[in-house]
Write a protein that holds these residues in place. Structure first.
Motif, mmCIF file in Angstrom:
data_model
loop_
_atom_site.group_PDB
_atom_site.id
_atom_site.type_symbol
_atom_site.label_atom_id
_atom_site.label_comp_id
_atom_site.label_asym_id
_atom_site.label_seq_id
_atom_site.Cartn_x
_atom_site.Cartn_y
_atom_site.Cartn_z
ATOM 1 N N THR A 296 18.994 -61.683 -1.593
ATOM 2 C CA THR A 296 17.541 -61.690 -1.347
ATOM 3 C C THR A 296 17.688 -61.186 0.197
ATOM 4 N N ARG A 458 24.687 -60.851 -8.966
ATOM 5 C CA ARG A 458 23.520 -60.491 -8.372
ATOM 6 C C ARG A 458 22.623 -61.778 -8.032
ATOM 7 N N GLY A 540 17.219 -57.568 -16.266
ATOM 8 C CA GLY A 540 16.742 -57.967 -15.048
ATOM 9 C C GLY A 540 17.278 -57.122 -13.910
ATOM 10 N N ASN A 541 18.376 -56.586 -13.703
ATOM 11 C CA ASN A 541 18.460 -55.805 -12.649
ATOM 12 C C ASN A 541 17.648 -54.431 -12.652
ATOM 13 N N GLU A 543 14.940 -54.018 -14.258
ATOM 14 C CA GLU A 543 13.503 -54.561 -14.096
ATOM 15 C C GLU A 543 13.233 -54.539 -12.549
ATOM 16 N N GLU A 544 14.014 -55.384 -11.820
ATOM 17 C CA GLU A 544 13.632 -55.421 -10.248
ATOM 18 C C GLU A 544 13.843 -53.990 -9.673
ATOM 19 N N HIS A 545 14.516 -52.934 -10.175
ATOM 20 C CA HIS A 545 14.566 -51.582 -9.889
ATOM 21 C C HIS A 545 13.333 -51.058 -9.836
ATOM 22 N N ILE A 547 10.146 -52.638 -10.197
ATOM 23 C CA ILE A 547 9.362 -53.409 -9.184
ATOM 24 C C ILE A 547 9.454 -52.504 -7.933
ATOM 25 N N THR A 548 10.680 -52.367 -7.367
ATOM 26 C CA THR A 548 10.809 -51.875 -6.177
ATOM 27 C C THR A 548 10.300 -50.458 -6.258
ATOM 28 N N TRP A 561 7.990 -54.379 -16.598
ATOM 29 C CA TRP A 561 8.770 -55.162 -17.682
ATOM 30 C C TRP A 561 9.038 -54.226 -19.043
ATOM 31 N N LEU A 619 13.427 -64.212 -13.033
ATOM 32 C CA LEU A 619 14.067 -63.040 -12.338
ATOM 33 C C LEU A 619 14.838 -63.519 -11.167
ATOM 34 N N ASN A 620 15.632 -62.749 -10.604
ATOM 35 C CA ASN A 620 16.178 -63.179 -9.586
ATOM 36 C C ASN A 620 15.164 -63.432 -8.258
#
Length: 620
Positions: A296, A458, A540-541, A543-545, A547-548, A561, A619-620
């Protein structure tokens, strides 16, 4: 009967035992090349051999069963070659010993290439043998032409330390023994030897003998020590530092690391952090400032603060020093730049002996000021001994170290309190908050003699799971290959079973999806393990990319997603686990049900079973 195939041979009653039947009481004289190969594997100390069957090593397979009687080594049957090599890697981690796998010619070696890369990145002494040939074209069947190559080793030369393709039985025996010596001499890495099918199946030629593997030429080289000048330079920098920081690396696999590391940290009054997904020091040690909190913003800010304070950092067997000191921050939007280079960096490792011409593994030329080239633990002992010697004279730096210890201890207490407070903020969140899952799981296993075979780095939150030190956690694939998890954790669990450990592992659903058949091996060979799926139904890793990138480009993040989530339908991992013989109930979606689900699974494992708990997480 000759070569006629009969399908009516029965397996052992109820498939309980894999002890061969109808064999003489004493091991007979070796007749075939494969008999000597099987004997050699046992004499090299291998209790097990991980394999997926293949006709290119049918000779050795027969000898393992009917000549050495499936004992030293015992066959561990695996459904896929990548899983087999991953199991060997996991077994190496948990035992500190070499492990062996056998692969089927080109088919098996291509399947296993990713696992070779992971083991190489992890510097694990996995010795891999592969059936090959026949080298003589006149002896090849139709399928042999498809499955053989001029130089079979070529496909793994970039992911191994050494390979060989001997063409005689004596050459094969010598190469296997040499492969183990090379694999186990630091820095460790996988080796590969191809074994021609005719060498295996032919009678033993006159004059062939087994290598005497107890002689020095076949034993691993002793640990490499650092020159006195290097030790002196490192110690001078550390004792004169205003704020020294010690980062622990791969030495965390060896439990002998913890007392040495702890003593050094305390004498220096240094701050300590584990380098990357490894454990060397007790979690509750007052100088342990491990600050991972799910990657985070708070974690990044804490790292930036710590690096700003640090003027000397000692990296002990860290694989990627630039990553450890924050030199990558700012790359491709990873965060604000950390001012790497404003501190003296000491590298205690043998990293320069592992540079690859093919992969960028290990990072760039690191900003190292003092190079201490030595075996990680041996070099750590050298530095510790020199600092203790200098401390005998009660120099002024000892008083400064005492003051720093008090300051670092206050930082430790404040950090742990903030981590616990952050954990409680989303305690009842649905989907389940990862810190709660970790806390509930640790509460169930903490009184056991546990081994944590894997965790999702992560999504890991320090200050919740309390480690006593090195040797309790087996890290990840290191090479970043998703799919290592199922095989790797069961390889570690096999070692854990023999050591009387309670093995538990946390792996992601994406990782598990790539190798669930590994569960069959655990169930069949009665390898107890508790597997907790951190299941966010997503890669998830990545998906976070997405989003970023969506935020950066001003595009809708609600589309992140797509092409990431495994939904419609959601895979039923509990049914899959039960299909392979493991215990599993239904996915846990309510955080209030975690404790009960984990206790039920722990009871199954205590009785020698394999249990899977599917936890639906955020998700994280």
């Amino acid at each position: 009967m000759g070569d006629e195939i009969n399908n009516n041979y029965t397996a052992a009653p109820d498939f309980i035992s894999e002890t061969p039947v109808n064999l003489p009481a004493n091991q007979p004289q070796a007749e075939y090349g494969s008999d000597l190969i099987a004997e050699l594997i046992g004499s090299l100390g291998h209790e097990y051999i991980f394999l997926t069957p293949g006709s290119s090593f049918r000779g050795v397979h027969d000898s393992l069963v009917n000549h050495t009687k499936n004992h030293k080594p015992k066959i561990i049957l695996v459904a896929h070659e990548e899983i087999a090599v991953a199991m060997a890697q996991g077994y190496c981690k948990a035992t500190g010993k070499p492990a062996m796998a056998f692969l089927h010619d080109l088919v098996g070696i291509q399947h296993a290439t990713m696992a070779f890369y992971n083991a190489m990145a992890d510097r694990m002494p996995v010795v891999v043998l592969g059936g090959s040939g026949p080298a003589d074209p006149a002896q090849r069947r139709k399928t042999d032409w498809i499955h053989s190559a001029n130089t079979q080793c070529d496909i793994v030369k970039d992911v191994t330390k050494w390979t060989d393709e001997p063409i005689t039985l004596q050459g094969c025996l010598d190469s296997i023994a040499r492969a183990q010596r090379i694999a186990t001499s630091a820095p460790c890495s996988p080796t590969y030897v191809s074994v021609d099918v005719l060498v295996q199946e032919s009678n033993i030629p006159e004059g062939v003998s087994l290598p005497d593997v107890k002689t020095p030429r076949y034993l691993p080289a002793p640990p490499v020590a650092a020159p006195r000048e290097s030790i002196s330079s490192a110690v001078e920098a550390l004792i004169n530092a205003e704020w020294p920081l010690i980062l622990g690396g791969r030495v965390g696999y060896d439990k002998a690391t913890t007392p040495v590391m702890t003593e050094l940290v305390e004498i220096l009054g240094a701050a300590y952090q584990d380098g990357h997904d490894i454990i060397c020091m007790p979690s509750n040690h007052p100088q342990n400032l491990n600050a991972s909190f799910g990657r985070t913003k708070a974690e990044g800010e804490y790292k930036k603060m710590l690096m700003a304070k640090t003027d000397v950092v000692l990296c002990v067997d860290c694989l990627d020093i630039s990553n450890n000191i924050g030199a990558y921050e700012g790359a491709r939007g990873a965060g604000e730049e950390v001012a790497a280079g404003k501190m003296t960096v000491i590298d205690l490792s043998m990293n320069d002996f592992t540079i690859q011409h093919w992969t960028h593994l290990g990072g760039p030329l690191h900003p190292v000021d003092i190079q201490v080239q030595a075996d990680g633990l041996y070099g750590l002992k050298q530095i510790n001994a020199e600092i203790k010697r200098r401390a005998e004279e009660k120099p002024p730096w000892l008083a400064k170290a005492k003051d720093r210890r008090a300051e670092v201890a206050m930082m430790h207490d404040k950090l742990r309190l903030s981590q616990l407070e952050a954990m409680k903020l989303k305690w009842d969140q649905v989907p389940i908050y990862l810190p709660r899952m970790t806390a509930e799981l640790f509460n169930v296993v903490k009184e056991k003699d546990w081994l944590l075979a894997a965790r999702n780095y992560r999504a890991w939150y320090d200050g919740i799971w309390e480690f006593d030190g090195a040797g309790q956690f087996m890290s990840n694939s290191i090479g970043g290959g998703i799919g290592y998890g199922p095989g790797g954790i069961i390889g570690s669990a096999l070692a854990g079973r023999d050591q009387g450990k309670f093995t538990v592992a946390i792996i992601g659903d994406g990782d598990f999806t790539m190798g669930p058949a590994a569960i069959w091996t655990a169930v069949h060979y009665k390898i107890p393990i508790m597997i907790v799926l951190h299941n966010n139904t997503s890669f998830g890793n990545d998906e976070e990319h997405q989003i970023t990138l969506a935020y950066r480009r001003g595009r809708p993040a609600e589309n992140a997603w797509i092409g990431q989530r495994m939904v419609g339908p959601e895979p039923d991992y509990c049914t899959i686990a039960r299909g392979y013989g493991a215990w599993a109930e239904e996915p846990v979606r309510d955080p209030e049900e975690l404790a009960t689900a984990f206790k039920k699974a722990a009871d199954v494992v205590e009785k020698g079973g394999v249990a899977l708990v599917d936890v639906r997480t955020s998700l994280n």
